[in-house]
Structure formats: structure tokens, C-alpha cells
Scaffold this active site. Structure first.
Site, short mmCIF file in Angstrom:
data_model
loop_
_atom_site.label_atom_id
_atom_site.label_comp_id
_atom_site.label_asym_id
_atom_site.label_seq_id
_atom_site.Cartn_x
_atom_site.Cartn_y
_atom_site.Cartn_z
N LYS A 55 7.43 -10.41 13.79
CA LYS A 55 6.00 -10.88 13.06
C LYS A 55 5.45 -11.81 13.59
CE LYS A 55 6.49 -7.51 10.14
NZ LYS A 55 5.69 -6.53 9.73
N ASN A 93 0.13 -7.81 15.68
CA ASN A 93 -1.02 -7.81 15.05
C ASN A 93 -1.33 -9.37 15.01
OD1 ASN A 93 -1.38 -5.22 14.44
ND2 ASN A 93 -0.38 -5.25 12.45
N LYS A 112 -8.59 -5.43 17.41
CA LYS A 112 -7.39 -5.05 16.58
C LYS A 112 -7.39 -5.90 15.33
CE LYS A 112 -3.60 -2.66 15.43
NZ LYS A 112 -2.27 -2.83 15.68
N ASN A 147 -7.34 -4.75 11.27
CA ASN A 147 -6.35 -5.24 10.32
C ASN A 147 -7.04 -6.04 9.09
OD1 ASN A 147 -4.16 -5.72 13.32
ND2 ASN A 147 -3.79 -4.24 11.77
N ASN A 171 -3.13 3.83 3.85
CA ASN A 171 -4.50 3.67 4.55
C ASN A 171 -5.63 4.41 4.30
OD1 ASN A 171 -3.03 1.53 5.92
ND2 ASN A 171 -3.18 2.54 7.88
N ASN A 180 -0.15 6.22 6.79
CA ASN A 180 0.65 4.95 7.12
C ASN A 180 0.70 4.04 5.90
OD1 ASN A 180 0.70 5.67 9.85
ND2 ASN A 180 0.32 3.76 10.36
N GLU A 228 1.97 -11.09 7.40
CA GLU A 228 0.97 -12.04 8.67
C GLU A 228 -0.51 -12.29 8.09
OE1 GLU A 228 2.86 -9.87 12.36
OE2 GLU A 228 1.67 -8.68 11.33
O1 PAF Z 1 -0.67 -2.95 10.71
C1 PAF Z 1 -0.81 -1.91 10.65
O2 PAF Z 1 -0.17 -1.17 9.85
C2 PAF Z 1 -1.61 -1.31 11.71
O3 PAF Z 1 -1.93 -2.20 12.65
C3 PAF Z 1 -2.77 -0.35 11.17
C4 PAF Z 1 -3.69 0.12 12.30
C5 PAF Z 1 -3.50 -1.08 10.20
C6 PAF Z 1 -2.29 1.06 10.96
O4 PAF Z 1 -1.32 0.95 9.62
#
Ligand code: PAF
Length: 320
Positions: A76, A102, A183, A187, A201, A251, A266
Site C-alpha cells: 500500500k 495506486n 490512474k 482512483n 464499482n 470489482n 490510501e
Molecule cells: O483501486 C482499485 O480498486 C482499482 O485501481 C480500480 C481501477 C478502481 C478498480 O477497482
């Protein structure tokens, strides 16, 4: 090529297992000896879009050094410096460190620890969720992009080839800052909202008030990127964030995974970083600030959640 994957989270396990499966000398580094023992004994189990399989991956703890050609940092964002300092002496002079994490700041921390010439950065759109120690669901596939690629760099080509052999769609790019900001904005639009609302998501664009908030988050973040002189790797930031929501509809975003496990998130490296960068360049970011503070409030009150009467029948607050 000898690869050390640092951090046995979802993405770390996915990469370590697939490199190993492709025949690479890949090792996983875990700072928790009990978990390292367990993964050593049982291997990594992956279920999901490429089928269900198990791969034996050697796991080492920080006491057992290795000499990797590539260290892939998968911890992380708030653990990056500690992890980097831990392995700083293990990396040979010609070794490379790669971050696909991320958030903002990881690339710079690694450059600080290893020296700018040894650090590569980038992004991955592979989606994975931890089901248990060494057990993950590979939920979605997407591109991985790494750089800086000045062109004809043999080392970066070899690294890209390792990803390709392991079954990932990878390309190289010249500008890491553009990738990371691209990215970051995705996020910033998705993660905190999923963490606060506890939805996957794909649900975000379907909730009208939420999609308006998402719009505001992305607009603010894009204004900060523009003020910083960053050209994003896509023309329509809101469209891009919606597209990622749909592509990763099933996700559980990484920040929601952290909240569900009552772990630090994060947020400071995502929406919090937009706020800090905004302050530096005079762009106001009230919605990103509000979400940062809300997620931080959530983190600081994990132990105080009022019980849900549906799951705690003994609760008789009589509220209503
Ligand atoms: O942090 C995450 O989970 C991923 O980067 C994303 C793109 C948001 C997909 O779940």
C-alpha cells in the site's frame, strides 16, 4: 530474470504467481512470518477470469535477502518507504524497481531511496481481490503500462517481456507522470465513493447523486493536473472514469477492501493528494477534501460502528 514481488496483497500475489507459472524465478516478500509460512506451504490460489489454479511461490521474510534483477513494489502507498528501505541493500547496482501502485508519491519515494535511474513506474488495470492469505480472485483484465521508456532500452524491454510471458497485456510509455496522473484521476473518482457507500464499482454511475459527485471529483482533479502541466493519457476524464466503472463493474475497489478489513486506506495518496497538489498550485478542491476527511473519519472510527439491528438482535436502542 530474478523477480522479487514485495507485498502479498491481491496484485502482489497475482503477479508473483503468474511470473512463476511462466517459468520466472519469482519470489514474494512478506513481512508477516506466519502468512509467509502459510503461503510457502500452500502456494497461491487464484480463481477468476483465467480459471482456477494454484502456483507454488517461495515466500521470504525481510530476514532472508535475495538479489533480484527486478523488485516489483506491491505494498500500500503508506508502506512504500518502509518496504523500499527494507530491500534497498538487496538490489544489485543494475537492478530495477518498478511501482504499479495506486496514488501519488510512490514513484518519488522509490527514486529517493534507490536513485532516479533505477526506478520505473506505471499503472495496471488488472483487477484482483484478496479472499484470504495467498488466495485471490482475479476479477478483471486490463492493460499494464510502464516507463519511462526512452526507446531502445533493453532492460525495460526485458521487463515488459516478462509481463507478456506471464500473460499480461503490457506496453511501455515515455512519460510516467502522465500514466500515474491518469490512474490517479480514475482512483480519485471511484475509490472513496465505493468505500463510503460500500458498493461495487459498477454501481457508482447508476446512482444519480453519486455520479454527480463523481463528476465533481474528476473535474477538480483534472483542473489540478492541468495546473501542474500534466497531459492526461485520455481526452475525456469523466468518460474514462465511467468506462473504468463499467469495465470493473464487479470489482470491490481496493479502498473498499481496506475499509471492509478496517485497515488504513490510501486516501491521503489519492483524493488527499489532489487536495495537497491543488493547494500548491492554487486550485480549490472542496469535494476531494470532503471525501478525504470522510474516509479519514471512517478510518478513525472503525471500532465505534453502531451495530446493525438486523445482524445484532440484542440491540434495543428503540430508535425510530
Ligand atoms: O483501486 C482499485 O480498486 C482499482 O485501481 C480500480 C481501477 C478502481 C478498480 O477497482
Amino acid at each position: 530474470m530474478k523477480i522479487l514481488v514485495v507485498g502479498p496483497g491481491a496484485v502482489g500475489c497475482l503477479f508473483a504467481a503468474r511470473f512463476r507459472k511462466a517459468g520466472y524465478d519469482a519470489t514474494l516478500l512478506d513481512y508477516r512470518p506466519e502468512r509467509a509460512d502459510r503461503i510457502n506451504r500452500e502456494g497461491i490460489f487464484i480463481e477468476g477470469i483465467l480459471g482456477d489454479y494454484r502456483v507454488e511461490v517461495p515466500v521470504i521474510t525481510p530476514e532472508a535477502p535475495s538479489r533480484p534483477d527486478l523488485a516489483l513494489i506491491c505494498v500500500k502507498a503508506n508502506q512504500t518507504r518502509q518496504a523500499a528501505e527494507q530491500i534497498a541493500d538487496w538490489l544489485p547496482a543494475e537492478g530495477r524497481v518498478l511501482t504499479l501502485q495506486n496514488g501519488l508519491g510512490n514513484f518519488e519515494v522509490l527514486q529517493d531511496v534507490f536513485g532516479p535511474e533505477r526506478v520505473l513506474g506505471g499503472i495496471t488495470a488488472e483487477g484482483a481481490t484478496v479472499l484470504g492469505p495467498g488466495r485471490i480472485r482475479h476479477a478483471g483484465r486490463g492493460d499494464t503500462v510502464i516507463g519511462p521508456d526512452p526507446g531502445r532500452d533493453e532492460t525495460i524491454e526485458q521487463i515488459a517481456e516478462a509481463f507478456r510471458q506471464a500473460g499480461f497485456a503490457i506496453r511501455t510509455a515515455e512519460r510516467v507522470d502522465q500514466l500515474i496522473w491518469g490512474k490517479l484521476i480514475v482512483n480519485a473518482g471511484i475509490n472513496a465513493l465505493t468505500a463510503l457507500l460500500r458498493v461495487k464499482n459498477g454501481r457508482l454511475p447508476e446512482l444519480p447523486t453519486v455520479s454527480r459527485l463523481m463528476d465533481d471529483l474528476v473535474r477538480e482533479a483534472t483542473a489540478v493536473a492541468a495546473a501542474r502541466g500534466i497531459t492526461l493519457p485520455y481526452p475525456d476524464p469523466i468518460g474514462r472514469v465511467m468506462e473504468v466503472c463499467r469495465a470493473t463493474a464487479d470489482n470491490i475497489a481496493s479502498m473498499l477492501q481496506d475499509v471492509l478489513k478496517e485497515r488504513p486506506t490510501e486516501i491521503a495518496h489519492i483524493n488527499g493528494a489532489i487536495v495537497t497538489e491543488g493547494e500548491r498550485c492554487g486550485v480549490s478542491t472542496p469535494i476531494n477534501r470532503a471525501l478525504t476527511w470522510l474516509v479519514q473519519g471512517l478510518e478513525n472510527s472503525y471500532a465505534e460502528r453502531v451495530p446493525d439491528p438486523k445482524t445484532s438482535p440484542g440491540d434495543r436502542t428503540g430508535a425510530g
